[in-house]
Design a protein around this motif. Structure first.
Motif, PDB file in Angstrom:
ATOM      1  N   SER A 131       0.821  -1.212   0.000  1.00 37.54           N
ATOM      2  CA  SER A 131       0.000   0.000   0.000  1.00 37.54           C
ATOM      3  C   SER A 131       0.853   1.258   0.000  1.00 37.54           C
ATOM      4  O   SER A 131       0.439   2.287  -0.538  1.00 37.54           O
ATOM      5  CB  SER A 131      -0.934   0.001   1.219  1.00 37.54           C
ATOM      6  N   PHE A 132       2.032   1.194   0.602  1.00 34.13           N
ATOM      7  CA  PHE A 132       2.890   2.378   0.653  1.00 34.13           C
ATOM      8  C   PHE A 132       3.322   2.803  -0.749  1.00 34.13           C
ATOM      9  O   PHE A 132       3.536   3.990  -1.007  1.00 34.13           O
ATOM     10  CB  PHE A 132       4.115   2.092   1.525  1.00 34.13           C
ATOM     11  N   ASN A 136       7.099   8.784  -1.151  1.00 32.28           N
ATOM     12  CA  ASN A 136       8.034   7.654  -1.256  1.00 32.28           C
ATOM     13  C   ASN A 136       9.479   8.131  -1.267  1.00 32.28           C
ATOM     14  O   ASN A 136      10.341   7.574  -0.573  1.00 32.28           O
ATOM     15  CB  ASN A 136       7.757   6.856  -2.521  1.00 32.28           C
ATOM     16  N   PHE A 137       9.760   9.172  -2.051  1.00 35.72           N
ATOM     17  CA  PHE A 137      11.133   9.663  -2.181  1.00 35.72           C
ATOM     18  C   PHE A 137      11.625  10.275  -0.875  1.00 35.72           C
ATOM     19  O   PHE A 137      12.755  10.016  -0.452  1.00 35.72           O
ATOM     20  CB  PHE A 137      11.218  10.686  -3.313  1.00 35.72           C
ATOM     21  N   PHE A 138      10.793  11.096  -0.235  1.00 35.36           N
ATOM     22  CA  PHE A 138      11.180  11.690   1.039  1.00 35.36           C
ATOM     23  C   PHE A 138      11.447  10.617   2.086  1.00 35.36           C
ATOM     24  O   PHE A 138      12.409  10.713   2.854  1.00 35.36           O
ATOM     25  CB  PHE A 138      10.088  12.644   1.536  1.00 35.36           C
ATOM     26  N   ASP A 150      -1.723  11.529   1.665  1.00 38.71           N
ATOM     27  CA  ASP A 150      -0.372  12.006   1.390  1.00 38.71           C
ATOM     28  C   ASP A 150      -0.009  13.166   2.312  1.00 38.71           C
ATOM     29  O   ASP A 150       1.137  13.264   2.763  1.00 38.71           O
ATOM     30  CB  ASP A 150      -0.248  12.440  -0.074  1.00 38.71           C
ATOM     31  N   LYS A 151      -0.989  14.041   2.588  1.00 43.30           N
ATOM     32  CA  LYS A 151      -0.743  15.147   3.527  1.00 43.30           C
ATOM     33  C   LYS A 151      -0.414  14.605   4.914  1.00 43.30           C
ATOM     34  O   LYS A 151       0.515  15.077   5.582  1.00 43.30           O
ATOM     35  CB  LYS A 151      -1.965  16.058   3.588  1.00 43.30           C
ATOM     36  N   ILE A 175       7.126   3.081   9.115  1.00 43.65           N
ATOM     37  CA  ILE A 175       5.954   3.709   8.494  1.00 43.65           C
ATOM     38  C   ILE A 175       5.343   2.847   7.389  1.00 43.65           C
ATOM     39  O   ILE A 175       4.120   2.632   7.367  1.00 43.65           O
ATOM     40  CB  ILE A 175       6.304   5.125   7.989  1.00 43.65           C
ATOM     41  N   PRO A 176       6.132   2.317   6.425  1.00 40.67           N
ATOM     42  CA  PRO A 176       5.513   1.478   5.391  1.00 40.67           C
ATOM     43  C   PRO A 176       4.831   0.235   5.950  1.00 40.67           C
ATOM     44  O   PRO A 176       3.742  -0.145   5.488  1.00 40.67           O
ATOM     45  CB  PRO A 176       6.694   1.097   4.488  1.00 40.67           C
ATOM     46  N   LEU A 177       5.455  -0.403   6.942  1.00 36.63           N
ATOM     47  CA  LEU A 177       4.854  -1.597   7.536  1.00 36.63           C
ATOM     48  C   LEU A 177       3.570  -1.250   8.287  1.00 36.63           C
ATOM     49  O   LEU A 177       2.589  -2.000   8.237  1.00 36.63           O
ATOM     50  CB  LEU A 177       5.857  -2.266   8.478  1.00 36.63           C
TER      51      LEU A 177
END
Length: 296
Positions: free
Chosen positions: A4-5, A13-15, A224-225, A277-279
């Motif tokens: 989902s991330f 993603n880049f940050f 995203d915010k 965070i992604p997990l």
């Protein structure tokens, strides 16, 4: 398993990967290294499954042990002498610990980059930097996809050569070397032709021209915010922690670090949250999906 991330805006993603990769290289406290390595392993396994498990435990873990053993042979700093080598140089506890820490840092960065390659596809990178640095972004995107395409093409060429009796795994040593050189020559020709074709194709489409518009499937929404706020707050707090030396640790001449306190624990917790965070996003989305399925 769907990540989902990866569906978040490319800027998020880049940050995220910029933060975790930089912090993994900067923070050398043992607790920080364990946090980065364990969560990088976990996310890479979530993204790549069994391939990541094999890569992490078959290649990365032995590399970690090997580096920890090799470093004391060249680095003899430290005040805690365990014994002396046959050449008279001391074997110190600090050199062994630093070798282990450096290897852990290096492997963590490799794991994070493997996750980066899976999430930050070439179209996302070109979307972010295509207008700012069009030539460099195109080259970088080509480099990112080079390794998997090279491996796939190498398999095709090797199988084709094997079908006409030019197998590199059979015959005398000289014969196998000749066949290997022939395959290498074919691959170099393929790489050059592919690069020229890609450059000509992008040029014919007007890539890099001023005023050129481009279609994009990426949109900025409320999630995203929220993710950006979480990244900025946690990243800023970690930078403050680094400046105030909340995660300070030295290996030479003796191992010494800042004692654990409520503040330092909060910094380590923030670092674990940033890396996870992604997990967290994936687990929460999986729970929502299962809840919806059970309701239906």
């Amino acid at each position: 398993m769907r990540d989902s991330f990866s569906s978040y805006h490319p800027l998020i993603n880049f940050f995220y990967f910029t933060f975790v990769i930089l912090f993994s290289m900067i923070f050398m406290h043992p607790v920080s290294l364990v946090i980065s390595l364990s969560l990088a392993f976990a996310y890479s396994i979530y993204l790549n499954g069994k391939k990541a498990i094999k890569f992490n435990f078959v290649y990365m873990l032995p590399f970690l042990i090997l580096t920890a053993l090799i470093n004391p042979a060249f680095n003899h700093e430290g005040v805690t002498i365990l014994t002396y080598l046959h050449n008279g140089n001391p074997l110190t506890l600090e050199s062994i610990t630093y070798g282990l820490a450096a290897a852990t840092m290096f492997i963590s960065v490799i794991c994070w980059f493997s996750c980066y390659n899976a999430v930050m596809t070439s179209d996302k990178f070109i979307y972010l930097f295509g207008r700012i640095i069009p030539a460099l972004s195109l080259i970088f995107s080509m480099v990112l996809r080079f390794v998997p395409r090279f491996k796939a093409q190498l398999t095709i060429v090797s199988n084709a050569q094997k079908c006409i009796g030019r197998d590199v795994s059979t015959g005398s040593l000289i014969r196998r070397i000749k066949q290997g050189i022939r395959i290498l020559s074919i691959m170099v020709t393929w790489m050059l032709e592919n690069a020229i074709e890609t450059a000509d194709s992008m040029k014919s489409r007007g890539y890099g021209l001023q005023g050129r518009t481009a279609f994009s499937i990426f949109t900025w929404d409320s999630r995203d915010k929220t993710a950006l706020i979480a990244l900025v707050v946690s990243g800023g707090y970690l930078l403050i922690g680094a400046v105030t030396k909340a995660m300070y640790f030295r290996y030479f001449p003796s191992m010494r670090g800042v004692g654990l306190s409520i503040y330092s624990i909060s910094v380590f917790t923030t670092y674990a949250f940033l890396c996870a965070i992604p997990l967290i996003i994936n687990i929460s989305e999986d729970i929502k999906w299962k809840s919806l399925q059970s309701d239906n």
